[in-house]
Design a protein around this motif. Sequence first.
Motif, PDB file in Angstrom:
ATOM      1  N   LEU A 178      -8.831  -2.857  -2.525  1.00 32.07           N
ATOM      2  CA  LEU A 178      -7.495  -2.995  -1.956  1.00 32.07           C
ATOM      3  C   LEU A 178      -7.038  -4.453  -1.965  1.00 32.07           C
ATOM      4  O   LEU A 178      -5.850  -4.735  -2.163  1.00 32.07           O
ATOM      5  CB  LEU A 178      -7.488  -2.472  -0.515  1.00 32.07           C
ATOM      6  CG  LEU A 178      -7.781  -0.985  -0.329  1.00 32.07           C
ATOM      7  CD1 LEU A 178      -7.871  -0.654   1.161  1.00 32.07           C
ATOM      8  CD2 LEU A 178      -6.719  -0.127  -0.999  1.00 32.07           C
TER       9      LEU A 178
ATOM     10  N   THR B  89      -5.408   4.225   4.121  1.00 27.89           N
ATOM     11  CA  THR B  89      -6.049   2.970   4.509  1.00 27.89           C
ATOM     12  C   THR B  89      -5.949   2.773   6.013  1.00 27.89           C
ATOM     13  O   THR B  89      -4.871   2.941   6.601  1.00 27.89           O
ATOM     14  CB  THR B  89      -5.377   1.774   3.798  1.00 27.89           C
ATOM     15  OG1 THR B  89      -5.460   1.970   2.383  1.00 27.89           O
ATOM     16  CG2 THR B  89      -6.069   0.471   4.165  1.00 27.89           C
TER      17      THR B  89
ATOM     18  N   LEU C  19       0.792  -1.227   0.000  1.00 23.36           N
ATOM     19  CA  LEU C  19       0.000   0.000   0.000  1.00 23.36           C
ATOM     20  C   LEU C  19       0.828   1.283   0.000  1.00 23.36           C
ATOM     21  O   LEU C  19       0.345   2.325  -0.443  1.00 23.36           O
ATOM     22  CB  LEU C  19      -0.924   0.023   1.222  1.00 23.36           C
ATOM     23  CG  LEU C  19      -2.059  -0.995   1.244  1.00 23.36           C
ATOM     24  CD1 LEU C  19      -2.863  -0.837   2.530  1.00 23.36           C
ATOM     25  CD2 LEU C  19      -2.968  -0.832   0.037  1.00 23.36           C
TER      26      LEU C  19
END
Length: 398
Positions: free
Chosen positions: A260, A200, A110
Amino acid sequence: MNPLIRSLHPYPFQKLADLLNGLQPNPELPLIKLTIGEPQHEAPSIVIDTLKKSLDGVSKYPATKGEARLRQAIANWASNRFNLTSLDADTQILPVTGTREALFAITQALVGEKDQPLVVSPNPFYQIYEGAGILAGAELHYLPCNAENHYKIDYKAVSDKVWQRCELLFVCSPNNPAGSVTTLEEYEYLINKAKQYNFTIVADECYSEIYFDEKPLGLLDACTQLGNPSFKNCLIFQSLSKRSNLPGLRSGFVAGDAELLAPFLLYRTYHGCAMPIHHQDASVTAWSDEAHVSLNRDIYQRKFDQVLEILAPVMDISKPEAGFYLWPKLPMNDETFCIKLYEEESVLVLPGSYLGRDVDGHNPGTNHVRMALVAEESECVEAAQRIARFINKHNKPL
Protein backbone atom coordinates in the motif's frame (compact mmCIF):
# COMPACT_ATOMS: atom_id res chain seq x y z
CA MET A 1 -15.33 23.64 -8.78
CA ASN A 2 -15.52 20.09 -7.48
CA PRO A 3 -19.22 19.68 -6.58
CA LEU A 4 -18.31 17.37 -3.69
CA ILE A 5 -16.93 20.39 -1.81
CA ARG A 6 -20.52 21.51 -1.30
CA SER A 7 -21.11 18.34 0.76
CA LEU A 8 -18.45 19.19 3.33
CA HIS A 9 -19.61 20.18 6.82
CA PRO A 10 -18.23 23.23 8.62
CA TYR A 11 -15.43 22.33 11.02
CA PRO A 12 -16.54 21.98 14.69
CA PHE A 13 -14.68 25.11 15.73
CA GLN A 14 -16.48 27.16 13.08
CA LYS A 15 -19.78 25.82 14.42
CA LEU A 16 -18.72 26.86 17.91
CA ALA A 17 -17.77 30.34 16.70
CA ASP A 18 -21.19 30.65 15.05
CA LEU A 19 -22.92 29.43 18.22
CA LEU A 20 -21.18 32.06 20.35
CA ASN A 21 -21.39 34.89 17.83
CA GLY A 22 -22.54 38.04 19.62
CA LEU A 23 -22.13 36.52 23.08
CA GLN A 24 -19.54 37.55 25.64
CA PRO A 25 -17.73 35.61 28.37
CA ASN A 26 -17.97 36.78 31.97
CA PRO A 27 -15.77 39.93 31.99
CA GLU A 28 -14.77 39.33 35.62
CA LEU A 29 -13.02 36.05 34.78
CA PRO A 30 -10.16 35.35 32.36
CA LEU A 31 -11.23 33.08 29.52
CA ILE A 32 -9.99 29.48 29.72
CA LYS A 33 -10.19 27.45 26.50
CA LEU A 34 -10.59 23.67 26.69
CA THR A 35 -11.64 23.34 23.07
CA ILE A 36 -8.85 22.70 20.57
CA GLY A 37 -6.57 19.71 21.10
CA GLU A 38 -3.41 21.77 20.66
CA PRO A 39 -0.72 20.86 23.21
CA GLN A 40 0.38 23.84 25.30
CA HIS A 41 3.26 22.15 27.13
CA GLU A 42 6.77 23.31 26.36
CA ALA A 43 8.40 21.82 23.28
CA PRO A 44 11.52 19.74 24.11
CA SER A 45 14.63 21.91 24.04
CA ILE A 46 16.75 19.20 22.42
CA VAL A 47 14.43 19.23 19.40
CA ILE A 48 14.46 23.02 19.13
CA ASP A 49 18.26 23.00 19.31
CA THR A 50 18.46 20.48 16.48
CA LEU A 51 16.02 22.52 14.42
CA LYS A 52 18.16 25.67 14.81
CA LYS A 53 21.34 23.82 13.87
CA SER A 54 19.72 22.35 10.75
CA LEU A 55 18.41 25.50 9.13
CA ASP A 56 20.82 25.19 6.21
CA GLY A 57 18.48 22.42 5.08
CA VAL A 58 16.17 25.09 3.66
CA SER A 59 18.49 25.41 0.67
CA LYS A 60 17.69 21.88 -0.49
CA TYR A 61 14.62 20.21 -1.92
CA PRO A 62 13.50 17.42 0.43
CA ALA A 63 12.76 13.96 -0.92
CA THR A 64 9.14 12.84 -0.68
CA LYS A 65 10.29 9.55 0.81
CA GLY A 66 12.26 11.36 3.51
CA GLU A 67 15.88 10.96 4.52
CA ALA A 68 17.07 7.46 5.41
CA ARG A 69 18.15 8.65 8.88
CA LEU A 70 14.60 9.76 9.68
CA ARG A 71 13.00 6.55 8.43
CA GLN A 72 15.48 4.53 10.48
CA ALA A 73 14.82 6.59 13.62
CA ILE A 74 11.10 5.99 13.14
CA ALA A 75 11.68 2.27 12.56
CA ASN A 76 13.73 2.07 15.75
CA TRP A 77 11.08 3.88 17.78
CA ALA A 78 8.12 1.94 16.39
CA SER A 79 9.87 -1.42 16.74
CA ASN A 80 10.68 -0.74 20.39
CA ARG A 81 7.33 0.81 21.24
CA PHE A 82 5.16 -1.83 19.57
CA ASN A 83 7.34 -4.94 19.97
CA LEU A 84 7.77 -5.41 16.24
CA THR A 85 10.07 -8.15 15.01
CA SER A 86 10.37 -6.69 11.50
CA LEU A 87 9.75 -3.19 10.20
CA ASP A 88 11.62 -2.22 7.04
CA ALA A 89 12.64 1.44 7.10
CA ASP A 90 12.91 1.48 3.31
CA THR A 91 9.56 -0.03 2.31
CA GLN A 92 7.24 0.03 5.33
CA ILE A 93 7.67 3.60 6.60
CA LEU A 94 6.87 6.91 4.98
CA PRO A 95 7.34 10.28 6.76
CA VAL A 96 4.40 12.67 6.39
CA THR A 97 3.82 16.33 7.14
CA GLY A 98 1.45 15.69 10.02
CA THR A 99 -1.22 13.02 10.23
CA ARG A 100 -4.06 15.35 9.22
CA GLU A 101 -2.87 15.78 5.64
CA ALA A 102 -1.76 12.16 5.46
CA LEU A 103 -5.11 10.77 6.62
CA PHE A 104 -6.78 12.88 3.97
CA ALA A 105 -4.28 11.85 1.29
CA ILE A 106 -4.40 8.11 1.98
CA THR A 107 -8.16 8.18 1.51
CA GLN A 108 -7.78 9.75 -1.93
CA ALA A 109 -5.17 7.15 -2.83
CA LEU A 110 -7.06 4.07 -1.62
CA VAL A 111 -10.71 4.75 -2.44
CA GLY A 112 -12.20 4.09 -5.85
CA GLU A 113 -11.64 0.46 -6.77
CA LYS A 114 -14.99 -0.92 -5.60
CA ASP A 115 -18.43 -0.01 -6.89
CA GLN A 116 -20.31 2.21 -4.41
CA PRO A 117 -17.37 2.37 -1.99
CA LEU A 118 -17.79 2.95 1.72
CA VAL A 119 -15.49 4.71 4.14
CA VAL A 120 -16.32 3.43 7.62
CA SER A 121 -15.72 5.79 10.52
CA PRO A 122 -16.29 5.94 14.26
CA ASN A 123 -19.00 8.31 15.43
CA PRO A 124 -18.05 10.77 17.02
CA PHE A 125 -14.90 11.25 14.99
CA TYR A 126 -12.02 13.46 13.89
CA GLN A 127 -13.66 15.37 11.06
CA ILE A 128 -10.88 14.79 8.54
CA TYR A 129 -12.16 11.19 8.21
CA GLU A 130 -15.49 12.42 6.91
CA GLY A 131 -14.11 15.14 4.66
CA ALA A 132 -11.56 12.80 3.13
CA GLY A 133 -14.25 10.22 2.39
CA ILE A 134 -16.60 12.76 0.85
CA LEU A 135 -13.95 14.21 -1.46
CA ALA A 136 -12.87 10.71 -2.48
CA GLY A 137 -16.42 10.11 -3.70
CA ALA A 138 -17.24 7.51 -1.06
CA GLU A 139 -20.31 7.09 1.09
CA LEU A 140 -19.69 7.42 4.82
CA HIS A 141 -20.86 4.72 7.19
CA TYR A 142 -20.73 5.66 10.88
CA LEU A 143 -20.22 3.27 13.79
CA PRO A 144 -21.56 4.66 17.08
CA CYS A 145 -19.47 5.01 20.25
CA ASN A 146 -22.21 5.21 22.87
CA ALA A 147 -22.11 5.61 26.63
CA GLU A 148 -24.15 2.40 26.89
CA ASN A 149 -21.24 0.49 25.33
CA HIS A 150 -18.58 2.36 27.36
CA TYR A 151 -17.77 4.39 24.25
CA LYS A 152 -16.53 1.36 22.35
CA ILE A 153 -17.56 0.24 18.86
CA ASP A 154 -19.38 -3.06 18.52
CA TYR A 155 -17.69 -4.20 15.31
CA LYS A 156 -19.47 -7.55 15.38
CA ALA A 157 -22.76 -5.72 14.93
CA VAL A 158 -21.63 -4.46 11.51
CA SER A 159 -23.17 -6.43 8.67
CA ASP A 160 -21.10 -8.22 6.03
CA LYS A 161 -22.86 -6.06 3.41
CA VAL A 162 -21.07 -3.07 4.94
CA TRP A 163 -17.70 -4.84 5.06
CA GLN A 164 -18.14 -5.95 1.44
CA ARG A 165 -18.47 -2.33 0.26
CA CYS A 166 -15.86 -0.99 2.67
CA GLU A 167 -12.61 0.23 1.13
CA LEU A 168 -11.19 2.00 4.15
CA LEU A 169 -11.92 1.65 7.87
CA PHE A 170 -10.78 4.42 10.18
CA VAL A 171 -9.85 3.23 13.66
CA CYS A 172 -8.96 5.96 16.15
CA SER A 173 -7.13 4.35 19.05
CA PRO A 174 -6.75 5.87 21.57
CA ASN A 175 -10.06 7.35 20.57
CA ASN A 176 -10.77 11.05 20.09
CA PRO A 177 -12.80 12.11 22.05
CA ALA A 178 -13.61 9.23 24.43
CA GLY A 179 -10.09 7.91 25.06
CA SER A 180 -10.97 4.22 24.62
CA VAL A 181 -8.40 1.78 23.20
CA THR A 182 -8.97 -0.94 20.61
CA THR A 183 -8.21 -4.41 22.01
CA LEU A 184 -6.31 -7.32 20.49
CA GLU A 185 -9.56 -9.28 20.15
CA GLU A 186 -11.18 -6.39 18.28
CA TYR A 187 -8.17 -6.03 15.99
CA GLU A 188 -8.19 -9.76 15.28
CA TYR A 189 -11.80 -9.51 14.14
CA LEU A 190 -11.09 -6.45 11.98
CA ILE A 191 -7.94 -7.88 10.39
CA ASN A 192 -9.82 -11.03 9.42
CA LYS A 193 -12.62 -8.95 7.90
CA ALA A 194 -10.09 -6.77 6.04
CA LYS A 195 -8.48 -9.84 4.50
CA GLN A 196 -11.84 -11.39 3.64
CA TYR A 197 -13.30 -8.28 2.01
CA ASN A 198 -10.10 -6.53 0.90
CA PHE A 199 -10.27 -3.21 2.68
CA THR A 200 -7.60 -1.22 4.50
CA ILE A 201 -7.55 -0.56 8.23
CA VAL A 202 -6.22 2.94 8.82
CA ALA A 203 -5.34 3.34 12.50
CA ASP A 204 -4.99 6.91 13.73
CA GLU A 205 -2.70 6.46 16.75
CA CYS A 206 -1.58 10.03 17.39
CA TYR A 207 -2.63 9.88 21.08
CA SER A 208 -0.89 6.58 21.81
CA GLU A 209 1.89 8.09 23.95
CA ILE A 210 -0.40 9.94 26.36
CA TYR A 211 -1.51 7.13 28.64
CA PHE A 212 -1.85 6.62 32.38
CA ASP A 213 -1.56 2.91 33.19
CA GLU A 214 -0.88 0.43 30.39
CA LYS A 215 0.66 1.33 27.04
CA PRO A 216 -2.12 1.28 24.42
CA LEU A 217 -1.96 -1.54 21.91
CA GLY A 218 -1.02 -0.53 18.37
CA LEU A 219 -2.35 -2.03 15.15
CA LEU A 220 1.08 -3.20 13.98
CA ASP A 221 1.69 -4.75 17.39
CA ALA A 222 -1.62 -6.60 16.98
CA CYS A 223 -0.55 -7.74 13.50
CA THR A 224 2.68 -9.16 14.89
CA GLN A 225 0.89 -11.02 17.66
CA LEU A 226 -1.74 -12.36 15.25
CA GLY A 227 0.61 -13.76 12.63
CA ASN A 228 0.45 -10.91 10.09
CA PRO A 229 4.12 -9.80 10.06
CA SER A 230 3.80 -8.10 6.66
CA PHE A 231 0.98 -5.92 8.09
CA LYS A 232 -1.23 -6.76 5.12
CA ASN A 233 -4.22 -4.40 4.80
CA CYS A 234 -2.97 -2.38 7.80
CA LEU A 235 -1.52 1.11 8.16
CA ILE A 236 -0.79 3.20 11.25
CA PHE A 237 -0.52 6.98 11.40
CA GLN A 238 1.66 8.53 14.09
CA SER A 239 2.60 12.11 14.95
CA LEU A 240 4.98 14.20 17.05
CA SER A 241 2.27 16.79 17.71
CA LYS A 242 0.82 15.25 20.87
CA ARG A 243 3.68 12.94 21.87
CA SER A 244 6.33 15.68 21.82
CA ASN A 245 4.30 18.92 21.99
CA LEU A 246 5.35 19.80 18.44
CA PRO A 247 2.11 20.53 16.53
CA GLY A 248 3.81 23.25 14.48
CA LEU A 249 6.57 20.97 13.25
CA ARG A 250 4.03 19.08 11.09
CA SER A 251 5.83 15.79 11.42
CA GLY A 252 4.53 12.25 11.53
CA PHE A 253 4.69 8.99 9.66
CA VAL A 254 2.60 6.23 8.14
CA ALA A 255 3.80 2.63 8.49
CA GLY A 256 2.58 -0.83 7.58
CA ASP A 257 1.74 -2.74 4.41
CA ALA A 258 4.53 -2.11 1.86
CA GLU A 259 2.18 -2.95 -1.03
CA LEU A 260 0.00 0.00 0.00
CA LEU A 261 2.85 2.39 0.79
CA ALA A 262 4.54 2.02 -2.62
CA PRO A 263 1.61 3.51 -4.60
CA PHE A 264 0.97 5.99 -1.80
CA LEU A 265 4.55 7.25 -2.21
CA LEU A 266 3.92 7.65 -5.95
CA TYR A 267 0.76 9.61 -5.17
CA ARG A 268 2.68 11.85 -2.77
CA THR A 269 5.37 12.68 -5.33
CA TYR A 270 2.60 14.47 -7.24
CA HIS A 271 0.93 15.75 -4.07
CA GLY A 272 3.99 17.89 -3.25
CA CYS A 273 4.12 17.50 0.52
CA ALA A 274 7.69 16.46 1.35
CA MET A 275 8.88 17.28 4.87
CA PRO A 276 11.56 20.02 5.00
CA ILE A 277 15.01 18.65 5.82
CA HIS A 278 15.46 20.71 8.98
CA HIS A 279 12.10 19.37 10.22
CA GLN A 280 13.34 15.87 9.44
CA ASP A 281 16.50 16.40 11.49
CA ALA A 282 14.46 17.72 14.41
CA SER A 283 12.14 14.74 14.07
CA VAL A 284 15.07 12.32 14.31
CA THR A 285 15.94 13.89 17.66
CA ALA A 286 12.33 13.72 18.87
CA TRP A 287 11.78 10.07 17.90
CA SER A 288 15.10 9.13 19.51
CA ASP A 289 14.30 10.54 22.96
CA GLU A 290 11.77 9.21 25.49
CA ALA A 291 12.64 11.36 28.51
CA HIS A 292 10.55 14.33 27.34
CA VAL A 293 7.63 12.01 26.52
CA SER A 294 7.65 10.52 30.01
CA LEU A 295 7.71 14.00 31.52
CA ASN A 296 4.79 14.97 29.31
CA ARG A 297 2.75 12.00 30.56
CA ASP A 298 3.48 12.96 34.16
CA ILE A 299 2.08 16.45 33.58
CA TYR A 300 -1.12 15.06 32.07
CA GLN A 301 -1.43 12.54 34.89
CA ARG A 302 -1.38 15.33 37.49
CA LYS A 303 -3.90 17.40 35.57
CA PHE A 304 -6.34 14.53 35.15
CA ASP A 305 -6.07 13.52 38.79
CA GLN A 306 -6.78 17.04 40.04
CA VAL A 307 -9.53 17.84 37.55
CA LEU A 308 -11.37 14.56 38.11
CA GLU A 309 -11.22 14.99 41.87
CA ILE A 310 -13.16 18.23 41.39
CA LEU A 311 -15.59 17.13 38.67
CA ALA A 312 -16.39 13.50 39.52
CA PRO A 313 -18.74 14.43 42.40
CA VAL A 314 -20.90 16.62 40.15
CA MET A 315 -20.67 15.10 36.64
CA ASP A 316 -20.99 11.75 34.88
CA ILE A 317 -17.30 11.68 34.02
CA SER A 318 -14.45 9.17 34.04
CA LYS A 319 -10.76 9.02 33.28
CA PRO A 320 -9.96 7.91 29.73
CA GLU A 321 -7.64 5.02 29.00
CA ALA A 322 -5.41 7.41 27.06
CA GLY A 323 -5.36 10.82 25.37
CA PHE A 324 -5.87 14.27 26.84
CA TYR A 325 -9.64 14.68 26.53
CA LEU A 326 -12.49 14.36 28.97
CA TRP A 327 -15.85 13.35 27.51
CA PRO A 328 -18.48 13.88 30.23
CA LYS A 329 -22.17 13.20 29.86
CA LEU A 330 -24.18 16.31 30.73
CA PRO A 331 -27.29 17.13 32.72
CA MET A 332 -28.42 19.44 29.89
CA ASN A 333 -28.19 19.99 26.13
CA ASP A 334 -24.55 20.29 25.05
CA GLU A 335 -24.97 23.58 23.16
CA THR A 336 -26.88 25.11 26.07
CA PHE A 337 -24.18 23.94 28.46
CA CYS A 338 -21.44 25.52 26.32
CA ILE A 339 -23.26 28.84 25.97
CA LYS A 340 -24.10 29.20 29.65
CA LEU A 341 -20.67 28.05 30.82
CA TYR A 342 -19.05 30.57 28.48
CA GLU A 343 -21.26 33.45 29.59
CA GLU A 344 -21.23 32.70 33.32
CA GLU A 345 -17.81 31.17 33.97
CA SER A 346 -15.65 32.14 30.96
CA VAL A 347 -14.79 28.53 30.19
CA LEU A 348 -14.94 27.33 26.61
CA VAL A 349 -15.67 23.67 25.80
CA LEU A 350 -16.77 21.97 22.59
CA PRO A 351 -20.31 20.62 22.13
CA GLY A 352 -20.11 16.87 21.62
CA SER A 353 -22.80 16.89 18.96
CA TYR A 354 -20.40 18.85 16.71
CA LEU A 355 -18.08 15.83 16.64
CA GLY A 356 -20.76 13.33 15.62
CA ARG A 357 -23.47 12.80 13.02
CA ASP A 358 -27.11 11.85 13.30
CA VAL A 359 -27.72 8.24 12.32
CA ASP A 360 -31.29 6.96 12.58
CA GLY A 361 -32.19 10.10 14.53
CA HIS A 362 -29.40 9.74 17.10
CA ASN A 363 -26.11 11.60 17.41
CA PRO A 364 -23.89 9.81 19.99
CA GLY A 365 -22.15 13.09 20.79
CA THR A 366 -25.35 14.76 21.97
CA ASN A 367 -25.40 15.79 25.64
CA HIS A 368 -21.63 15.46 25.88
CA VAL A 369 -18.82 17.98 25.67
CA ARG A 370 -15.16 17.54 24.88
CA MET A 371 -12.69 19.11 27.28
CA ALA A 372 -9.05 19.21 26.18
CA LEU A 373 -6.75 19.35 29.21
CA VAL A 374 -3.99 21.04 27.25
CA ALA A 375 -3.74 24.33 29.15
CA GLU A 376 -1.40 24.91 32.08
CA GLU A 377 -2.10 22.79 35.15
CA SER A 378 -3.36 25.75 37.18
CA GLU A 379 -5.72 26.79 34.38
CA CYS A 380 -7.16 23.27 34.08
CA VAL A 381 -7.80 23.15 37.82
CA GLU A 382 -9.37 26.62 37.76
CA ALA A 383 -11.59 25.59 34.83
CA ALA A 384 -12.70 22.47 36.70
CA GLN A 385 -13.58 24.53 39.76
CA ARG A 386 -15.65 26.89 37.63
CA ILE A 387 -17.44 24.01 35.90
CA ALA A 388 -18.27 22.42 39.27
CA ARG A 389 -19.55 25.75 40.53
CA PHE A 390 -21.64 26.15 37.38
CA ILE A 391 -23.26 22.73 37.76
CA ASN A 392 -23.94 23.24 41.46
CA LYS A 393 -25.42 26.65 40.72
CA HIS A 394 -27.87 25.15 38.27
CA ASN A 395 -28.58 22.42 40.80
CA LYS A 396 -28.49 19.62 38.27
CA PRO A 397 -25.77 17.20 39.35
CA LEU A 398 -26.14 13.72 37.90
